[in-house]
Design a protein around this motif. Structure first.
Motif, PDB file in Angstrom:
ATOM      1  N   THR A  33       9.284   6.658  -8.853  1.00  0.00           N
ATOM      2  CA  THR A  33       8.237   7.603  -8.471  1.00  0.00           C
ATOM      3  C   THR A  33       8.157   8.711  -9.506  1.00  0.00           C
ATOM      4  N   THR A  35       6.258  12.561 -10.487  1.00  0.00           N
ATOM      5  CA  THR A  35       5.628  13.753  -9.933  1.00  0.00           C
ATOM      6  C   THR A  35       5.317  14.704 -11.070  1.00  0.00           C
ATOM      7  N   CYS A  58      -0.466  12.465 -10.012  1.00  0.00           N
ATOM      8  CA  CYS A  58       0.961  12.724  -9.797  1.00  0.00           C
ATOM      9  C   CYS A  58       1.222  14.072  -9.140  1.00  0.00           C
ATOM     10  N   PRO A  61       4.278  12.834  -5.227  1.00  0.00           N
ATOM     11  CA  PRO A  61       5.042  11.691  -5.748  1.00  0.00           C
ATOM     12  C   PRO A  61       4.274  10.377  -5.568  1.00  0.00           C
ATOM     13  N   HIS A  94      11.839   9.695 -10.712  1.00  0.00           N
ATOM     14  CA  HIS A  94      12.935   9.452  -9.785  1.00  0.00           C
ATOM     15  C   HIS A  94      13.114   7.948  -9.639  1.00  0.00           C
TER      16      HIS A  94
END
Length: 118
Positions: A33, A35, A58, A61, A94
């Motif tokens: 993910t 962001t 973005c 997330p 992530h």
């Protein structure tokens, strides 16, 4: 360029990456993910329009595969562009959460039984 492809694009994907075909990092998987960093770093250069589209998506997330689907771009292009944004400090990535190594057979049995009753 004259016209575009069937998706209405006027710019070919390889032009979005500056002709690069490989990502500069190995941080991204299909289910990683990403962001956008808010506020963006003060020293970060102004992103290109294509990078801006990614940053807008973005804001919350989002998985890399979902981002590629929403922007209608090949995964390879999205990953290269995400590498640019990560190196500029504009996004965070992530990795997916690891899956438990053990399988709860009792839980699976209960799920199977419950589905059988439907």
């Amino acid at each position: 360029m004259s016209g575009g492809d069937t998706a209405g694009r006027l710019v070919r994907p390889f032009a979005l990456t500056g002709g690069r075909t490989r990502p500069s990092r190995a941080d991204f998987t299909l289910i990683s993910t990403v962001t956008a960093v808010d506020p963006p770093p003060a020293r970060a250069p102004r992103p290109q329009p294509e990078h801006q589209r990614i940053l807008r998506r973005c804001a919350e997330p989002i998985a890399v595969a979902e981002l590629a689907a929403l922007l209608d771009l090949p995964m390879s292009v999205i990953v290269i562009m995400l590498c640019d944004l990560l190196e500029a400090g504009r996004i965070t990535v992530h990795p997916p959460h690891p899956v438990a190594a053990t399988v709860d057979l009792d839980l699976l049995q209960k799920v199977r039984d419950g589905l059988g009753r439907l």
